[in-house]
Motif scaffolding. Structure first.
Motif, PDB file in Angstrom:
ATOM      1  N   GLU A 184       0.200  -6.683  -0.069  1.00  0.00           N
ATOM      2  CA  GLU A 184       0.779  -5.921  -1.183  1.00  0.00           C
ATOM      3  C   GLU A 184       1.241  -4.627  -0.919  1.00  0.00           C
ATOM      4  O   GLU A 184       0.924  -4.150   0.219  1.00  0.00           O
TER       5      GLU A 184
ATOM      6  N   VAL B  10      -4.458  -0.395 -10.882  1.00  0.00           N
ATOM      7  CA  VAL B  10      -4.065  -0.374  -9.298  1.00  0.00           C
ATOM      8  C   VAL B  10      -5.166   0.548  -8.956  1.00  0.00           C
ATOM      9  O   VAL B  10      -5.355   1.738  -9.487  1.00  0.00           O
TER      10      VAL B  10
ATOM     11  N   ILE C   8       1.809  -6.539 -10.362  1.00  0.00           N
ATOM     12  CA  ILE C   8       0.696  -5.818 -11.068  1.00  0.00           C
ATOM     13  C   ILE C   8       1.124  -4.320 -11.506  1.00  0.00           C
ATOM     14  O   ILE C   8       1.467  -3.602 -10.465  1.00  0.00           O
TER      15      ILE C   8
ATOM     16  N   SER D 202      -4.619  -3.893  -5.733  1.00  0.00           N
ATOM     17  CA  SER D 202      -4.747  -4.903  -7.184  1.00  0.00           C
ATOM     18  C   SER D 202      -5.879  -5.396  -7.370  1.00  0.00           C
ATOM     19  O   SER D 202      -6.472  -5.709  -8.536  1.00  0.00           O
TER      20      SER D 202
END
Lengths: 972, 438
Positions: B186, B288, B284, B404
């Motif tokens: 990510e 967060v 997303i 996420s």
């Protein structure tokens, strides 16, 4: 200094700009840290970092610190440090910087004044070393630039001459720099230096007494040569025959001695000298032989592989074009120039295009334009717009025949539709409309293009317009029945934009009108389309649809309403147009952006509401005469019997005769024929639907002389009788009458043309003198025999025609100069009796020469304060003439003003308090009278006559119904 | 399918053509000159990837030091064209072994021509899968059929591969040890105001997979995403588990994922290609977890002095740690001298990017570090340009942490032979553009 050289080699090793920037930023950070260091820097380090700063600054980065360090170096005790200090300070700081005050009392006017005498003394003194005198000359140059008063012209001319005798080349080069600067400001004062300059050039060119250290690759001091020749160009001419001869010898030597060699440096130096010499040759207007030598040399250059040399060759050839008489020589290199159009380097292609454009004339137009069209396929986008514009201008300017012009423009639209501005296709439409024999040809061409699968929208527009107007002329041909025409045009309807839809609707209406007998199916189809567009979102289209729909129900009246479009008023001064086009091309290039509004200034349909500048190039069609105006405005009212009037009253040829009828009061001065013939475009528009405009002129124009009746003055007789007996088998292919009228307001154009010969004319006017050149061009592949030209000058003109060759070779053009002097004012017109034999046929044409009165006018602009004293001071009544012309067609004010301008009358605002009146003044030149002041007034007379159609718009005047001319002349 | 390209050009940064291929003859050969004139030599370079010049569309992108330009004259599918370029570059990279740049192109002219011939036909993209292309466009020598020694490997059948139902996987693969590696990668993008409020924040993630599995296995992946969990609960008619669920936006799958089954059952099931591939991508925007908080204070003391104080707090689990943390604090261009004090890591001034660069190799969770710096500026000639204070930038990598909160719940492997597999799962979070205004 290792650090510096390491840094420089780092920079040179960078592969791209990004790396270089990183390295520079790193170094700047380092330098900042070092300068900020409390411990201070050793003089050596300081010197090193300041050098680095200078290097970074020279690379183009912003350096805005470290000035303190730099300045502190100036006061360092050692020479190398001092030197760095001065060099870097002079680079980093400009002279207006406050910081410089810290360095010393630098710059300023007082400073230069107090310093100048000392510098001058140093320069002149013979006891100084050459290096000091050299610097003194340069210093004086700087001071002079700052404050021109430091050099007293009277004293310096002699001193300068003395200085130019200098033997030391170093000093001489510096002195020459100063001299160039002095001469550029005031060439008159330094006449006495001219022979010296020539002598210097002689010395250099003969390579006499040149020390080894001043020769560069075997060329004696190229810098001094260039500077000297530059200085010579500031003198208007060289009168002294000896100096002139010597100079030409030198130039000759330079021209002969220069060639392309392997060594780049030598090439650069010798070419610098050569091009300066070329500029000087052009400036001095040398003999033809020398010019041709120059062109030959340039021709060699453009054939070289090296692009820089080729570029220079092309560019200088373009410059040479400005000098007359070399066109023919340049033409020899045409093939080579055309190959340059395919060069990989775009700047060379551009130069080649410019050159081709410049060198184009009637003889090679066809070839060049075709080449440009072909090139259009492969040219890159940056050039296409300019290219298409140039091709269009050339095609129009030099078209050998009109069908070729139509061909070219249609091809142009087809190949580069995106780059063809609307004005170009407007021009085609105008040409076709004004030339009947072209109409069916153009329509047929348009029909051919419509068969193509992919069509540019401009092409759709022009094709639809032409087919709507002239489609019926093709009716007998296969695939051209109204139904088929409609079908093929209607195919395009769904894909076009709104402006084109509007044109298509008009086309449908025209097709409908021309379909005789009416075809019910077709009518139904067209009416459905009109119906469909009646609720269209665009108002223009909606209105058209509604109006056409209603009109189409009117039956036979439709034919009257939708009759063929009348001819467009001709425009004057192609040159002016070309200029604007050229300017716009240049502008276009500089902006490098796509603009469609190129030649907008010449928009033909602009009427009174448009800005005045638009009209400068409009000249009105000869369709009415002064005296006719009344009759015609009468016939306007009683429209049913137009054809009676047309054949015998409406011929434009009558202008002279009728005008004289009215104005027989005094023959000293005449009302300009073109003025009286004028009809405003607004009126033409107003007349579009009137049958008179359509039926009248053609009959009169085909046989211009037939409609004349007996009431002509003797002079008129002369002019006209000559035209009457044109019973030749060969008929002119152009409307001679029309051409004459065009030339009355223009200075170049075609006078006469038939299948065998074309006679062009170019004129220059200065005061009461005129110089005309007749271009006799043989269009055939066989020679024209026993060519004869005879001038029948009227009594007021003195004309001298140079001898005309007996035969004109095939496809050749002969120039015949003709000198004209105006003795006194008169309305008469000179006639050229021209004859030749082609095969067995003898062709004899009597042509009126456009040497009319307004050619001897020069507009002057005067304020009321200047005008009235002059006007009132003139009291010699014998020369005072005043005439009033009534019944001139009404016309909006701005148009009237433009009309005046086109006749060399300058509108003088403020002479009349009434803003509705228009006053113009001008100067008339003749040998008997010299310059005379003339005045023309247009006076508003209330509600007489018809209002211009667009009187609602604010800029058109309410009604200038009648125009009165009061021309009063005095000896000045 | 619409056309994607009429011609493709590979240019270096100077605009010289390295290699080109014309697929259709509706564009001229000199089109690239127009590109050079109108795009490369103007300021427009890099502003818009699609430009129309004279009836032709130019689609271009820069990859390392190469511009790839696609020219089309018809109404083309731009997205398809760009996807084609990206895939082609991936293909070239797999052939060249990693790098794709000017030198790589110069060294592989023949190979690139061969590939360009294969991957597009008359402007329509063809098979770009490296696995399949490598079957018949090889870089080794070809064994002559007359050679005495028979080849030990069977000649692979490319046609069958391309036309088969599972075009991305070969039949008959065998591994001694069946292993699956799953990486969730990510990157966090953040823009925070100087007062600490979040202005913009999102996470883009991808799931990378490496399979060494025998036969034709069927895999099923379960994540803790909201839709999947709800569907599962609904199918098994039991209440939704409490605990964190993630809402994934903009999910894109590799072509091997069975989309009909995803639509009906919301499970990700697929027959994986052999080797490494990107299974899915997602984004997303809500919920967060930011791994770091940054609190800067910058004071300008007079014309030539500045005081900078930056505090960085790690807010992930205490057992985890971040690697390669770099904080870049911009300073004015006329910075001359700097001095630092840091609680951990090292700081220095980098003149070429005009920033103070503070590096911390290892940063444990739930701790904080501070750096205070004094900056001296040099006095300049021009009037002082006001310094517009660019944002502080941060780089980091946090292993075993997802911003996420996404977790792999299960990864099941079925194969006819029923062998056992070993599954490995890794998580890593990186900084995308992590910026804090100061």
């Amino acid at each position: 200094m290792r650090g510096l050289s390491v840094f420089i080699s780092d920079i040179r090793n960078c592969h791209n700009k990004e790396q270089e920037r990183l390295r520079v930023d790193k170094e700047l950070g380092n330098i900042r840290t070092r300068f900020k260091n409390e411990k201070g820097l050793s003089p050596y380090e300081k010197k090193k970092y300041v050098w680095k700063m200078l290097y970074i600054y020279m690379l183009g980065y912003d350096v805005d610190f470290g000035h303190m360090e730099t300045v502190s170096l100036i006061s360092a005790p050692k020479y190398p440090e001092k030197q760095v200090g001065y060099i870097v300070t002079s680079c980093l700081l400009n002279e207006n910087n406050d910081f410089l005050r810290m360095v010393g009392n630098i710059g300023g006017k007082e400073f230069s004044e107090s310093l100048a005498p000392d510098v001058q003394k140093l320069l002149i003194s013979s006891s100084c070393r050459p290096v000091v005198r050299k610097k003194a000359a340069l210093c004086l140059l700087r001071l002079y630039r700052k404050n021109p008063d430091v050099v007293n012209i009277d004293g310096w001319a002699d001193r300068m001459a003395q200085l130019l005798d200098e033997r030391d080349l170093g000093v001489l080069t510096s002195v020459m720099s100063l001299f160039v600067s002095l001469v550029s400001n005031n060439a008159e004062a330094y006449w006495n230096c001219l022979p010296k300059c020539v002598r210097i050039l002689e010395r250099l060119a003969r390579n006499q007494d040149i020390p080894q250290e001043y020769t560069y690759y075997g060329i004696p001091s190229p810098w001094l040569q260039v500077k000297t020749m530059r200085a010579l160009q500031y003198f208007p001419t060289i009168e002294d025959p000896n100096a002139r001869r010597a100079l030409f010898e030198v130039l000759q030597r330079i021209l002969m001695g220069t060639d392309v060699v392997k060594n780049v440096n030598k090439n650069n130096a010798s070419h610098a000298v050569l091009f300066e010499a070329l500029a000087l040759v052009m400036h001095l207007d040398a003999e033809k032989e020398m010019m041709s030598q120059c062109v030959a040399l340039l021709g060699k250059f453009i054939a070289v592989r090296e692009p820089n040399i080729r570029y220079l060759g092309l560019e200088n050839m373009t410059r040479m074009l400005l000098v007359t008489d070399v066109q023919d020589i340049i033409k020899r290199h045409q093939a080579q120039i055309i190959t340059s159009l395919k060069d990989p380097d775009i700047s060379i292609r551009r130069r080649a295009l410019d050159l081709l454009y410049g060198m184009c004339d009637i003889t090679n137009a066809k070839e060049i334009v075709e080449e440009l069209l072909q090139y259009l396929n492969t040219a890159e986008f940056a050039m296409r717009e300019e290219l298409s514009l140039k091709a269009a201008i050339l095609a129009e300017k030099f078209a050998p025949d009109l069908s070729w012009y139509v061909d070219v423009i249609l091809q142009l639209i087809d190949k580069a539709g995106d780059f063809v501005s609307d004005d170009i296709w407007y021009r085609v439409v105008q040409f076709v409309t004004n030339n009947e024999d072209l109409q069916s040809y153009a329509a047929a061409k348009a029909r051919e293009y419509l068969d193509k699968p992919a069509l540019h929208e401009t092409m759709v527009k022009v094709s639809a317009y032409l087919l709507g107007e002239y489609g019926h002329l093709l009716a007998r041909r296969p695939g051209c029945s109204p139904k088929e025409l409609f079908a093929i045009i209607n195919d395009k309807l769904p894909t076009v934009s709104t402006s084109t839809v509007a044109i298509l609707l008009s086309t449908y209406a025209k097709i409908l009108m021309h379909t005789q007998p009416p075809d019910v199916g077709l009518q139904q189809q067209i009416l459905t389309i009109f119906k469909k567009y009646e609720s269209y979102i665009d108002v223009e289209i909606q209105q058209r649809a509604v109006e056409y729909f209603e009109l189409s129900r009117k039956g036979s009246a439709l034919a009257d309403v939708l009759a063929e479009m009348p001819k467009f008023p001709e425009r004057e001064a192609e040159d002016a147009e070309v200029d604007t086009a050229e300017q716009s091309a240049i502008k276009l290039r500089s902006q490098q952006q796509t603009s469609s509004a190129l030649v907008v200034a010449d928009h033909p349909s602009a009427n009174g509401s448009a800005p005045a500048a638009n009209h400068l190039t409009l000249v009105k069609m000869p369709s009415q005469t002064v005296s006719d105006a009344q009759e015609i405005s009468a016939t306007y009212e009683e429209a049913p019997k137009p054809s009676v009037e047309a054949p015998n009253g409406n011929g434009p040829i009558e202008v002279e005769s009728k005008a004289t009828n009215i104005t027989e009061i005094n023959n000293e001065i005449k009302v300009e024929p073109p003025t009286s013939r004028s009809t405003s475009p607004a009126d033409l528009l107003a007349d579009l639907l009137g049958p008179l405009a359509i039926e009248g002129p053609p009959a009169a124009e085909l046989h211009p002389a037939q409609g004349l009746d007996a009431n002509q003055s003797p002079v008129g007789d002369l002019a006209l009788a000559t035209l009457e007996d044109q019973s030749n088998s060969v008929q002119p292919t152009v409307n001679v009458e029309e051409k004459f009228h065009i030339l009355c307001t223009k200075d170049s154009g075609v006078l006469y043309e038939d299948p065998h010969i074309q006679i062009g004319l170019k004129a220059e006017w200065r005061a009461h003198h005129g110089r005309l050149v007749l271009f006799l061009g043989n269009k055939n592949t066989s020679p024209l025999m026993s060519v004869r030209a005879l001038i029948l000058p009227p009594s007021h003109l003195k004309m001298e025609l140079s001898s005309v060759p007996d035969t004109i070779p095939p496809r050749a053009q002969v120039q015949v100069p003709l000198e004209v002097a105006n003795l006194r004012a008169s309305r008469d017109v000179a006639v050229l009796d021209f004859s030749y034999t082609f095969g067995t046929a003898l062709v004899d044409a009597k042509l009126r020469l456009p040497v009319v009165l307004n050619k001897f006018l020069q507009p002057i602009t005067l304020t009321p304060e200047e005008f009235f004293p002059q006007w009132k001071a003139l009291t010699v009544h014998s020369l005072k003439v005043q005439e009033v012309v009534k019944g001139v067609k009404p016309m909006p004010l701005p148009e009237m003003a433009n009309l005046f301008m086109s006749l060399h009358l300058a509108v003088a605002p403020g002479l009349d308090n009434n803003p509705n009146n228009l006053v113009a003044c001008t100067t008339f030149f003749s040998e008997a009278t010299r310059a005379m002041l003339c005045l023309v007034e247009g006076i508003h007379q209330g509600t007489f006559g018809r209002h211009p159609k667009d009187s609602g718009s604010p800029s058109s005047c309410p009604s200038t119904a009648t125009i009165a001319f009061c021309s009063t002349c005095h000896i000045q | 399918m619409p056309v994607a390209a009429s011609a493709i050009y590979f240019l270096n940064l100077r605009g010289d053509v390295l290699i080109n291929r014309l697929y259709r003859d509706d564009v001229g050969g000199n089109m690239v000159d127009a590109f050079r004139m109108h795009i490369m030599q103007t300021k427009e370079l890099g502003t818009c990837p699609v430009r129309q010049i004279g009836g032709c569309s130019f689609l271009y992108m820069r990859i390392s030091n190469v511009y790839i330009v696609i020219v089309v004259s018809s109404n083309a599918n731009v997205a398809c064209a760009f996807k084609f370029v990206v895939e082609a570059v991936a293909l070239f990279k797999s052939y060249f072994g990693g790098a794709f740049d000017e030198d790589a192109i110069r060294n592989n002219f023949v190979l690139i021509y061969e590939l360009l011939d294969e991957i597009m036909d008359f402007g329509y993209p063809q098979n770009l899968s490296p696995e399949i292309l490598k079957l018949y466009i090889t870089q080794e020598g070809v064994r002559s059929p007359f050679s005495s020694k028979a080849s030990d490997k069977p000649v692979p059948n490319a046609t069958l591969q391309v036309t088969g139902a599972v075009g991305w996987r070969r039949e008959g693969l065998m591994y001694k040890k069946n292993e699956v590696f799953l990486d969730i990668v990510e990157s966090v993008n953040l823009l925070m105001s100087s007062k600490g409020s979040v202005l913009r924040c999102d996470v883009t993630g991808k799931i990378l997979m490496k399979c060494f599995l025998s036969g034709m296995p069927d895999l099923k992946l379960g994540l803790n995403d909201k839709i999947g969990l709800e569907k599962e609960a609904q199918l098994k008619s039991r209440p939704t588990k409490s605990g964190k669920t993630i809402e994934l936006d903009d999910v894109t799958f590799h072509q091997c994922v069975n989309l009909t089954r995803f639509n009906s059952e919301k499970t990700v099931s697929f027959v994986p290609p052999d080797g490494e591939f990107e299974l899915m991508k997602y984004r997303i925007t809500e919920g967060v977890n930011l791994p770091f908080r940054v609190l800067p204070t910058i004071k300008e003391l007079g014309r030539t002095r500045m005081e900078i104080n930056v505090k960085v707090k790690s807010v992930f689990g205490a057992k985890m740690f971040a690697l390669g943390v770099v904080v870049k604090v911009p300073v004015p261009k006329q910075t001359a001298k700097t001095s630092f004090q840091t609680t951990s890591g090292k700081a220095k001034y980098n003149a070429s990017i005009d920033s103070l660069v503070w590096k911390i190799r290892k940063f444990p969770g739930q701790t904080e570090a501070t750096m205070s710096a004094e900056v001296e500026l040099i006095s300049t000639m021009g009037e002082k340009k006001s310094w517009n204070r660019p944002p502080i930038q941060m780089e980091f990598q946090v292993p075993m942490f997802t911003a996420s909160g996404l977790r792999v719940r299960f990864l099941k492997v079925w194969e006819k032979s029923g062998y056992n597999t070993v599954e490995w799962v890794r998580y890593i979070t990186r900084a995308g553009s992590y910026e804090i205004r100061c």
